[in-house]
Scaffold this active site. Sequence first.
Site, PDB file in Angstrom:
ATOM      1  N   GLU A  44       5.512 -47.565  28.674  1.00  0.00           N
ATOM      2  CA  GLU A  44       4.464 -46.542  28.668  1.00  0.00           C
ATOM      3  C   GLU A  44       5.056 -45.140  28.779  1.00  0.00           C
ATOM      4  OE1 GLU A  44       0.131 -45.335  30.402  1.00  0.00           O
ATOM      5  OE2 GLU A  44       0.870 -47.374  30.652  1.00  0.00           O
ATOM      6  N   GLY A  81      -1.971 -42.332  27.445  1.00  0.00           N
ATOM      7  CA  GLY A  81      -2.092 -43.751  27.146  1.00  0.00           C
ATOM      8  C   GLY A  81      -3.479 -44.277  27.446  1.00  0.00           C
ATOM      9  N   HIS A 103       6.470 -60.204  27.505  1.00  0.00           N
ATOM     10  CA  HIS A 103       7.764 -60.327  28.166  1.00  0.00           C
ATOM     11  C   HIS A 103       8.406 -61.608  27.644  1.00  0.00           C
ATOM     12  CE1 HIS A 103       6.215 -57.071  30.471  1.00  0.00           C
ATOM     13  NE2 HIS A 103       5.233 -57.820  30.940  1.00  0.00           N
ATOM     14  N   ARG A 110      11.970 -62.480  27.610  1.00  0.00           N
ATOM     15  CA  ARG A 110      13.215 -62.971  28.197  1.00  0.00           C
ATOM     16  C   ARG A 110      13.359 -62.352  29.583  1.00  0.00           C
ATOM     17  NH1 ARG A 110      17.366 -65.394  25.371  1.00  0.00           N
ATOM     18  NH2 ARG A 110      16.767 -64.905  23.252  1.00  0.00           N
ATOM     19  N   GLY A 122      -1.822 -40.535  13.868  1.00  0.00           N
ATOM     20  CA  GLY A 122      -2.943 -39.759  13.358  1.00  0.00           C
ATOM     21  C   GLY A 122      -3.121 -38.481  14.158  1.00  0.00           C
TER      22      GLY A 122
END
Length: 143
Positions: free
Chosen positions: A67, A87, A94, A96, A113
């Site tokens: 993020e 955000g 996830h 590994r 955009g």
Amino acid sequence: MKNLTKEEILYFLNSWGEEVTLPKTLEIKFIDVDIENETLTATMPVQPKVHQPFGILHGGASCVLAETMGSSLSNIFIDVSSYYGVGTNINSNHLRSKKDGIITGTARFIRKGKTIHVSEIEIRDEEGQLISHTTMTNNILSK
């Protein structure tokens, strides 16, 4: 911000904010920005403060890296005197586990955009293995 040099952008991102922020606490460091290809790269050490109780990288820490990168990528490529990117959605897989070392994330746009950005963030280990894959949506808001 895209009118700044690579070094100026990295300096700004690595020193952003006067207070101790979550990215600073997790020791996230921006190491590359490619204006032409619109990518951003950062690292984060994997150490006990980012582990979950089983002694492996906490998925939330991977999300913080993703993020931080996705939001920063948007803010590099907009007019920050008039707009800011925030955000609004994040989806991480996830793939590994990781106990120690350094992870490196690379963020790139899927769509850029005027009012919405969608980015993809891949987080890899030192051998290039994919640790986490994230897509993130940012709204571009007027100040």
